[in-house]
Design an enzyme around this catalytic site. Structure first.
Site, PDB file in Angstrom:
ATOM      1  N   ASP A 183     -28.005  19.551  -3.626  1.00 34.58           N
ATOM      2  CA  ASP A 183     -27.391  18.400  -4.277  1.00 34.58           C
ATOM      3  C   ASP A 183     -26.900  18.844  -5.654  1.00 34.58           C
ATOM      4  OD1 ASP A 183     -28.124  16.940  -2.098  1.00 34.58           O
ATOM      5  OD2 ASP A 183     -29.870  16.027  -3.041  1.00 34.58           O
ATOM      6  N   HIS A 400     -24.079  12.892  -6.989  1.00 34.70           N
ATOM      7  CA  HIS A 400     -23.523  13.806  -5.990  1.00 34.70           C
ATOM      8  C   HIS A 400     -22.035  13.981  -6.291  1.00 34.70           C
ATOM      9  CE1 HIS A 400     -26.967  13.936  -3.173  1.00 34.70           C
ATOM     10  NE2 HIS A 400     -27.166  12.697  -3.563  1.00 34.70           N
TER      11      HIS A 400
END
Length: 615
Positions: A183, A400
């Protein structure tokens, strides 16, 4: 659950039903309704019997059995299971011990395993506290950019910008470099650095595709929308519910809240709560590792710790909450599937003065995904329905990367191979096609594997040997032979002089003197051998046939074979370092007796000699 049961749930149930049908005297087939859950979960004692505990345990079991709701013939993908797990329905009306497989599989209520408080009950079947303590002992703490090497594989990490401490890892295997982003985010927020850009191009980039081709709004636009919604809701006497993750986005949003409240004195009497025990524990980490955050936090820390909030209080449980007026509550879980966020949602969803602000990624099939589409009513945890009158706002502060961040990141890295992971299948497919279009002028391979699908790539690497030390002092001429020791370490090869071995490696040279002695060597009478001959250890006969011919005779067995091999090795090395008999005068008269004596000396020299070797 597969670990607990020892088999995949679908296989286990099919096996149970098959065996029951074959052994049943009734002509009617046995179905899943004939089996209680307690019969399926082998050797598991009864779980907690309180009503809430029963429901949560059933939810955990349902996760294992949900695959049968998707595809009874084969194992489903994780996306299919996730969608099945996200369904919501009425609660079970029976105690856990009385629920049948059929009732469970036909039931709509599926709880997230992450939000199930009975998870420790199942984990106890897999590991205990000692196992956890032993695993902690194996954890090694490393710093960003610190290079480690294990069995020749080198790796180090870069800042990922997702949450505090998030890292992208670079793995170097025999010169092939693989970057795994995990991530990551290329946007610097209120407290975190953006993900780092590497100074070289990796051979592989395994990268997340969470948002696919979607684009985030500019940060200042999102923050203004966020604070405007909260302020307007408070002004009309409403409550604001913010379902959020406990780590990362919660701290970011709390920073926004605290600053906004500080700049608006009229809001100082409006309470702000964050309701998550995990978020509270995480706060201590954030208050400690200020040095790992961005310059904005460093500058604020010069005056006070920005994570010592002035206008925000923790909330332990719904029992400690006094719902007497406007307030702002940030609570887990982010999907509104259960927990305090779900309880507050059901209390507030029917009042049009209230608002729910969804600040992060929305998982397909969750309640947050449902209310974004603004249905007229929602299903409560008790199975009843309630009107959805509260305002619902989706303002993403997700950490993200969106499409713009990811495509720019890949253009700067220029990896020849890109592997897409961590994304919903359809969104990932659109993302892949857009990347193919962008990288059409380059020989870039883009792969989007399914879960559990292996990806194999082949590289043709040249093995290069480098001369070092004394051998490297002079450049050899074309065709010149370079002699030295070849030393291999991991995936590197070096040639060095024996005297340099201890300087450039952990090896060293030593002289070892070996002496091969045969204690039992007897001369044989001439009448037995027809010439000089010896018997070695009573196992082997050595005969001198001529000046260039010696014959060995033995009866094959393990000991005789060992003795013969040893003697044969000495004979074969006679022209190298073995002592020789030198004839001082070729003109001297050679009698048969003198020749026999010389032959005897040669053989005895063979059977008792010293030689040296280097190791």
């Amino acid at each position: 659950m597969e670990i607990i049961m020892g088999r995949h749930p679908g296989e286990l149930i099919s096996s149970l039903l098959s065996s029951a049908s074959s052994s049943s005297s009734s002509s009617l087939p046995v179905t899943a309704d004939h089996w209680l859950l307690n019969d399926v979960i082998d050797k598991c004692p009864s779980p907690p019997v309180d009503e809430m505990g029963e429901l949560e345990v059933v939810g955990a079991v349902k996760i294992a059995l949900a695959c049968l709701c998707v595809n009874p013939q084969s194992r489903p993908t994780m996306q299919q299971i996730d969608r099945a797990l996200s369904m919501q329905g009425p609660p079970l009306s029976k105690p856990f011990s009385m629920i049948t497989l059929g009732e469970l599989l036909g039931h709509g209520a599926v709880l997230s395993l992450g939000s199930c408080s009975s998870l420790p009950y199942f984990l106890e079947k897999i590991c205990d506290e000692q196992d956890i303590l032993h695993s902690i002992d194996k954890i090694e703490v490393i710093d960003f950019h610190q290079i480690l090497e294990v069995n020749g594989i080198r790796f180090w990490c870069y800042t990922a910008g997702h949450v505090l401490g998030a890292a992208m890892f670079l793995v170097d295997i025999a010169g092939v470099r693989v970057l795994y982003t995990g991530d990551y985010s290329r946007e610097e927020d209120r407290h975190l650095h953006a993900a780092e850009i590497l100074q070289f191009s990796p051979d592989f980039c395994i990268i997340e595709s969470t948002y696919g081709v979607q684009l985030h709004q500019p940060r200042n636009v999102r923050e203004k929308r966020f604070t405007d919604v909260i302020h307007s809701t408070i002004s009309r006497g409403g409550r604001v519910l913010i379902p959020a993750f406990a780590l990362g986005r919660a701290q970011e949003l709390l920073l926004i809240h605290d600053e906004y409240w500080s700049n608006h004195p009229e809001l100082h009497n409006i309470p702000i709560y964050y309701a998550s025990p995990l978020a509270k524990r995480c706060m201590a980490v954030y208050q400690t590792y200020i040095n790992s955050m961005n310059e904005r936090i460093h500058n604020e820390f010069a005056n006070s710790n920005p994570f010592d909030f002035k206008h925000i209080s923790p909330l332990k449980s719904i029992e400690n909450f006094k719902d007497v007026g406007p307030s702002v509550v940030m609570a887990c879980l982010s999907g509104l599937q259960s927990g305090l966020s779900r309880q507050l949602f059901e209390m507030w969803c029917s009042d049009k003065k209230n608002a729910c602000v969804i600040p992060g990624y929305v998982v397909e099939g969750t309640l947050t995904k449902t209310i974004i589409n603004e249905p007229k009513e929602v299903t409560l945890m008790n199975g009843l329905t309630a009107p959805l009158n509260m305002q619902v706002h989706y303002i993403s502060f997700s950490a993200h990367a969106d499409f713009a961040q990811t495509s720019t990141f890949l253009k700067e890295l220029m990896p020849p191979n890109i592997i897409l992971v961590h994304g919903e299948a359809n969104e990932m497919g659109r993302f892949k096609q857009k990347l193919i279009t962008q990288f059409a002028d380059r020989n870039t391979k883009i792969i989007s594997p399914k879960n559990c699908q292996s990806v194999e790539m082949y590289f043709n690497s040249e093995k290069m040997e480098k001369t070092i030390g004394r051998l490297a002092e002079k450049t050899p001429e074309v065709g010149e032979t370079v002699s030295g020791l070849l030393v291999k370490k991991a995936f590197t090869y070096q040639i060095m002089a024996p005297d340099d071995l201890h300087i450039f490696s952990q090896l060293s040279t030593a002289n070892i003197s070996l002496k091969q002695i045969f204690e039992s060597v007897e001369s044989l009478p001439d009448e037995e051998s027809e010439g000089p001959a010896f018997r070695v250890h009573e196992q082997l006969t050595v005969k001198y046939e001529s000046e260039k011919h010696i014959s060995l005779h033995w009866r094959s067995d393990p000991i005789s074979d060992m003795v013969s091999d040893s003697v044969l090795a000495l004979v074969l090395n006679i022209s190298r370092e073995i002592p020789k008999v030198v004839v001082e005068s070729e003109e001297a008269t050679k009698t048969e007796e003198e020749n026999n004596k010389k032959a005897e000396k040669v053989i005895r020299a063979l059977l008792a000699c010293d030689y040296q070797c280097i190791t």
